[in-house]
Design an enzyme around this catalytic site. Structure first.
Site, PDB file in Angstrom:
ATOM      1  CB  ALA A   1       2.620  12.488  35.760  1.00  0.00           C
TER       2      ALA A   1
ATOM      3  CE  LYS B   1      -5.735   7.179  37.179  1.00  0.00           C
ATOM      4  NZ  LYS B   1      -6.027   5.951  38.009  1.00  0.00           N
TER       5      LYS B   1
ATOM      6  CD  GLU C   1      -1.347  -5.250  47.996  1.00  0.00           C
ATOM      7  OE1 GLU C   1      -0.852  -5.954  47.403  1.00  0.00           O
ATOM      8  OE2 GLU C   1       0.152  -5.189  49.528  1.00  0.00           O
TER       9      GLU C   1
ATOM     10  CG  ASP D   1      -9.005   2.107  41.485  1.00  0.00           C
ATOM     11  OD1 ASP D   1      -7.851   2.799  41.274  1.00  0.00           O
ATOM     12  OD2 ASP D   1     -10.144   2.008  41.627  1.00  0.00           O
TER      13      ASP D   1
ATOM     14  CG  PHE E   1      -2.476   9.021  30.577  1.00  0.00           C
ATOM     15  CD1 PHE E   1      -3.301   8.872  32.199  1.00  0.00           C
ATOM     16  CD2 PHE E   1      -4.037  10.413  31.059  1.00  0.00           C
ATOM     17  CE1 PHE E   1      -4.228   9.092  32.577  1.00  0.00           C
ATOM     18  CE2 PHE E   1      -4.834  10.368  31.989  1.00  0.00           C
ATOM     19  CZ  PHE E   1      -5.006  10.110  32.816  1.00  0.00           C
ATOM     20  N   GLY E   2      -2.406   5.921  29.146  1.00  0.00           N
ATOM     21  CA  GLY E   2      -3.203   4.594  29.501  1.00  0.00           C
ATOM     22  C   GLY E   2      -3.223   4.028  27.899  1.00  0.00           C
TER      23      GLY E   2
ATOM     24  CG  ASP F   1      -6.710   8.986  27.475  1.00  0.00           C
ATOM     25  OD1 ASP F   1      -7.347   8.068  27.679  1.00  0.00           O
ATOM     26  OD2 ASP F   1      -6.260   9.575  27.647  1.00  0.00           O
TER      27      ASP F   1
ATOM     28  CE  LYS G   1      -8.869  11.127  28.465  1.00  0.00           C
ATOM     29  NZ  LYS G   1      -7.245  11.039  29.035  1.00  0.00           N
TER      30      LYS G   1
ATOM     31  NE  ARG H   1      -8.884  10.771  35.765  1.00  0.00           N
ATOM     32  CZ  ARG H   1      -8.657   9.938  35.127  1.00  0.00           C
ATOM     33  NH1 ARG H   1      -8.692  10.556  33.650  1.00  0.00           N
ATOM     34  NH2 ARG H   1      -8.215   8.555  35.232  1.00  0.00           N
TER      35      ARG H   1
END
Length: 201
Positions: free
Chosen positions: A18, A20, A47, A76, A157-158, A160, A180, A186
């Site tokens: 969500a 990304k 995968e 990615d 998120f992640g 960060d 950010k 990104r």
């Protein structure tokens, strides 16, 4: 008059993450591209078997494009820490266990670094734009910085909350989305994509 780059008018954002998806939607908004999430279309997540960010981005973009019949944009990305030999790298999400819990992932990061003084890190992003039955183009972005512990900030998120980009003492978790974006790996990959699209228009 602003010339809009020749991006597809409608595309699939090939991610079930969500955070990304939200960042990519924000980047696409000025270009009047209709973005549809992979989850909304019921697309499964392939995968991630690639050993590089580029390989995984291409894999996800191709799968979404073929399954939906629409152009697909896949991301990615992850964190690379020189003191850990480049880990967690393409396995950044998996460092949080089966539930992809980044609180656990950040704790593991701090634990594995131990008391070492080297806190350098970099965020990497590969954006792959695939068309059904067609080719794939990949655009990469990177931002360098340092790790901060304990993690700070509730935004983003992640990883960060534990990453401060060079030139700013705040972590990504302490910045607003607009702040950010000024440093974001990104956004840098996206800028390369739109510049390439503009040249082809």
């Amino acid at each position: 008059m602003t010339v809009r780059p020749a991006l597809p008018p409608r595309l699939v954002i090939a991610t079930h993450n969500a955070g990304k998806a939200r960042e990519i939607e924000d980047l696409l908004r000025p270009f009047r591209v209709e973005a549809v999430g992979a989850a909304a279309l019921g697309l499964s997540e392939p995968e991630e078997t690639g050993e590089t960010f580029e390989a995984n981005a291409v894999l996800k973009a191709r799968a979404a494009a073929e399954a939906s019949g629409l152009p697909a944009l896949a991301d990615d990305s992850g964190l690379a820490v020189p003191a850990l030999g480049g880990a967690p790298g393409v396995r950044s999400a998996r460092w949080g266990g089966p539930g992809r819990d980044f609180t656990l992932a950040m704790a593991r990061l701090e634990r594995e670094l131990g008391g070492g003084p080297d806190r350098r890190a970099s965020f990497h992003c590969a954006l792959a734009l695939a068309r059904p039955g067609g080719g794939v183009r990949v655009f990469e972005g990177r931002v360098d910085g340092r790790l901060r512990f304990p993690p700070r900030g509730a935004n983003g998120f992640g990883y960060d909350p534990c990453f401060a980009p060079d030139g700013d003492d705040r972590t990504f978790g302490e910045m607003t989305p607009a702040e950010k974006a000024a440093f974001n790996h990104r956004a840098r990959a996206f800028a390369r994509m739109t510049a390439a699209a503009d040249r082809r228009a």
